[in-house]
Scaffold this active site. Structure first.
Site, PDB file in Angstrom:
ATOM      1  N   ASP A 332       0.789  -1.258   0.000  1.00  0.00           N
ATOM      2  CA  ASP A 332       0.000   0.000   0.000  1.00  0.00           C
ATOM      3  C   ASP A 332       0.810   1.292   0.000  1.00  0.00           C
ATOM      4  O   ASP A 332       0.237   2.366  -0.223  1.00  0.00           O
ATOM      5  CB  ASP A 332      -0.928   0.098   1.232  1.00  0.00           C
ATOM      6  CG  ASP A 332      -2.051  -0.896   1.220  1.00  0.00           C
ATOM      7  OD1 ASP A 332      -2.264  -1.540   0.176  1.00  0.00           O
ATOM      8  OD2 ASP A 332      -2.718  -1.033   2.258  1.00  0.00           O
ATOM      9  N   ASP A 561      -8.155  -8.156   8.982  1.00  0.00           N
ATOM     10  CA  ASP A 561      -7.684  -6.914   8.362  1.00  0.00           C
ATOM     11  C   ASP A 561      -7.734  -5.739   9.333  1.00  0.00           C
ATOM     12  O   ASP A 561      -7.136  -4.684   9.058  1.00  0.00           O
ATOM     13  CB  ASP A 561      -8.574  -6.547   7.164  1.00  0.00           C
ATOM     14  CG  ASP A 561      -8.486  -7.564   6.048  1.00  0.00           C
ATOM     15  OD1 ASP A 561      -7.378  -8.038   5.759  1.00  0.00           O
ATOM     16  OD2 ASP A 561      -9.545  -7.892   5.460  1.00  0.00           O
TER      17      ASP A 561
HETATM   18  C1  BGC Z   1      -1.344  -6.484   9.639  1.00  0.00           C
HETATM   19  C2  BGC Z   1      -0.106  -7.253   9.963  1.00  0.00           C
HETATM   20  C3  BGC Z   1      -0.298  -8.711   9.613  1.00  0.00           C
HETATM   21  C4  BGC Z   1      -0.763  -8.858   8.191  1.00  0.00           C
HETATM   22  C5  BGC Z   1      -1.037 -10.282   7.795  1.00  0.00           C
HETATM   23  C6  BGC Z   1      -1.757  -6.711   8.226  1.00  0.00           C
HETATM   24  O1  BGC Z   1      -2.969  -6.078   7.973  1.00  0.00           O
HETATM   25  O2  BGC Z   1      -1.167  -5.122   9.892  1.00  0.00           O
HETATM   26  O3  BGC Z   1       0.190  -7.115  11.325  1.00  0.00           O
HETATM   27  O4  BGC Z   1       0.902  -9.417   9.808  1.00  0.00           O
HETATM   28  O5  BGC Z   1      -1.933  -8.095   7.974  1.00  0.00           O
HETATM   29  O6  BGC Z   1      -2.145 -10.803   8.409  1.00  0.00           O
END
Ligand code: BGC
Length: 623
Positions: A332, A561
């Site tokens: 992102d 998420d």
């Molecule tokens: C989070 C991370 C996580 C990743 C995978 C992201 O949205 O901020 O902490 O490791 O997702 O699940």
């Protein structure tokens, strides 16, 4: 994955140039030492199969053609399916099929095959009952050995197979001079699990199995029905400095690499690809809150010295040199600098150079390691598919790729749809068509986007990146971990409809047509958090389409998420209302409901209800 889509680009349709499909999946290897006599060939034929229930399914075939005879300046490969399979579409050759008989002829860039050289071709097909391998192949009419074994003459492929039949490929050889293999000396994907030292293979997914993260696997397998997917390769997210060392419950970087060596040793002659997500920029997730990170906006020095440097040092350990390490770079971040400069934190990260320099630094350090393959995040079609965003993002990616001493040679490719839900293919939406006299692009759901799905976007964006100055042999990855959109059998579902369309709508009212025809059944394309109704998508697949290195599962299904209400935590994670199912939205999602599941934990934490939903609604369905 968040993102603020660009809204209401109300302008006339201008056909995007450069949408011609490029061929990159193939690769050529130079001979080592080879005893030879004219003519001769050896074939390695492998498939990745999936089932769609009722004894039928699809598959991706890889055919590595090795010339064991005198040098060739052109070639035609023929084989026949022995079990009623059908050919759908192929790449890295001009393909045709007539019934069971399949013919592949060389493209300009792979027609010269020196003695001992190999080239890798790929195609998709369908099977019924089972998917037995062809046993006989001919190259220029000469019977080939398979894996060094001479086939029985009675099963030879029919050299008289008509090459005139339909199944013509999308790849256009003449339009792809840029895919010259000479720019990409590569090791044969199937020849060995050890790439030539210092030389990266063209596509690190070909000829390799994917690393299964034991941490994710144990959570997945503990879920009812989870054993059906628990052995799938998923991304390992290094989402904070402490993730490098790991903890008593979570494996660190070295522990994963050591485990990868074990898995590599157990997978026969295949290579092993392990995917890490580099995700800890200063001022992370500048336009949203759910994945804000530990580093403040001015902490670029810590990013370099406490995060990237230790990661690079570990990955460079020579004991890991035979692993293929994929580094997915900073989800992102750069697209936010194109579309969200109206958000103060993004404007800061743009003006202080934290993202561009951080990405450049990471690319330079990691790209210097001979077995690390960098893929930079490049949003998704619902974010960058408008031309106001498309070209400027390519420019921004190039700026980052050439920052901090890096060059484009450190970039192996790009990834789209990371942690997002965009459908891979929308078979019933012709973006340049009309319905009831109105352009499809005018539909509310499409909102003048030039793309309706990830595959077309990724392929076109690849071309745009090459045009911008990235190497012509770059490949794309598409995260398909949660974009399946099968029938919604587990509530809550999205409001549009609960069944996956199996045909185009017959409506002549544009919005009705699109809403009844679309595979992606989100309330709005701008919704991104824990989407109700979503399912797991295509299983990880190497070289599935022209220009695409792999479909991958980077977001581990079952990891949230973002939290659906404020949950205090020590990770820097905020509460983003796009994760709250009661939120009625903002201008970025057309003031629509967020479509998020209720009761979600903070991002990255296990969300059992979501995992169950993703399995129930998977497409292709889980068997
Ligand atoms: C989070 C991370 C996580 C990743 C995978 C992201 O949205 O901020 O902490 O490791 O997702 O699940």
């Amino acid at each position: 994955m968040k993102f603020p889509i660009r809204l209401s680009a109300r302008r006339k349709a201008v056909a995007l140039s450069g949408a011609t499909t490029l061929v990159v999946a193939g690769l050529i290897t130079l001979p080592a030492t080879m005893a030879h006599a004219a003519p001769g060939c050896d074939i390695t034929y492998t498939t990745n199969d999936w089932s769609e229930g009722a004894g039928t399914g699809g598959f991706t075939g890889t055919v590595v053609v090795k010339n064991t005879g005198d040098a060739l300046t052109n070639w035609t490969l023929k084989f026949a399916f022995p079990g009623g399979q059908t050919f759908t579409q192929g790449w890295s050759a001009t393909w045709s099929a007539s019934g069971a008989n399949v013919t592949a002829t060389a493209l300009d860039w792979n027609k010269n095959l020196a003695t001992g050289a190999s080239t890798s071709l790929g195609f998709n097909g369908r099977w019924t009952g089972s998917n037995p391998k062809p046993t006989a192949f001919t190259l220029n009419g000469v019977t080939c050995t398979t894996g060094g074994v001479t086939p029985s003459p009675s099963t030879s492929a029919s050299p008289s197979a008509s090459p005139s039949a339909s199944a013509s490929p999308s790849a256009s050889p003449s339009s792809s001079p840029s895919a010259s293999p000479s720019s990409s000396p590569s090791a044969s994907p199937s020849a060995s699990s050890s790439p030539i030292p210092g030389v990266k293979v063209d596509n690190p997914y070909v000829g390799a199995t994917g690393y299964v993260n034991p941490n994710w696997r144990s959570k997945a397998i503990a879920e009812p029905g989870g054993s059906r997917v628990a052995n799938t390769s998923t991304g390992v997210w290094l989402d904070r400095i402490a993730a490098i060392a790991g903890s008593s419950t979570t494996m660190g970087l070295r522990a994963h690499l050591d485990e990868a060596l074990v898995q590599d040793a157990a997978n026969g002659s295949a290579a092993l690809t392990i995917q890490f997500v580099i995700y800890n920029l200063p001022g992370r997730d500048c336009s949203a809150l759910a994945s804000n990170g530990e580093l403040g906006v001015d902490e670029l020095p810590r990013y370099k010295s406490e995060y990237i440097d230790p990661i690079a040092a570990i990955m460079a350990d020579s004991k890991y040199r035979n692993l293929r390490i994929v580094a997915v770079i900073e989800i992102d971040s750069l697209p936010n600098l194109v579309t969200n400069l109206n958000v103060a934190k993004c404007a800061t990260m743009n003006s202080n150079g934290g993202y561009v320099k951080g990405v450049g630094y990471a690319l330079n350090k990691l790209g210097a390691i001979s077995n690390v393959y960098n893929y930079i995040d490049s949003g998704h079609h619902g974010w960058l598919g408008w031309d106001t965003n498309f070209g400027p993002t390519a420019v921004k990616l190039k700026e980052a790729a050439t920052a901090e001493g890096s060059t484009v040679n450190n970039v192996h490719g790009f990834i789209t749809n990371t942690a997002n839900y965009s459908a891979l293919v929308e078979p019933y939406i012709n973006i340049s068509g009309t319905i009831g006299g109105q352009p499809v692009r005018q539909a509310k759901w499409i909102d003048w986007n030039y793309y309706a799905d990830e595959l077309s976007f990724a392929q076109a964006f690849r071309n745009r990146l090459v045009q911008e100055g990235f190497n012509s042999n770059i490949g794309m990855l598409i995260d398909t971990s949660r974009n399946g959109w099968g029938n919604c059998v587990q509530t809550p579902c999205q409001s549009i409809q609960t069944t996956r369309p199996t045909a185009a709508s017959t409506s002549t009212v544009l919005d009705t047509y699109i809403n009844q025809s679309r595979i992606d059944r989100r309330i709005h394309l701008g919704n991104w958090c824990n989407q109700a109704g979503a399912g797991m998508g295509e299983r990880p697949t190497a070289a599935p389409q022209s220009g695409i290195d792999a479909y991958v599962w980077i977001k581990p299904p079952g990891e949230s998420d973002g939290s659906s209400s404020l949950i205090p935590n020590d990770e820097g994670k905020g509460f983003d209302r796009m994760c709250d199912p009661t939120y009625t939205g903002n201008e970025r999602n057309g003031n629509s409901l967020s479509g998020a599941l209720p009761n979600a934990p903070i991002s990255g934490q296990w969300f059992s209800a979501q995992f169950q939903q993703l399995m129930a609604n998977a497409y292709p369905p889980l068997s």
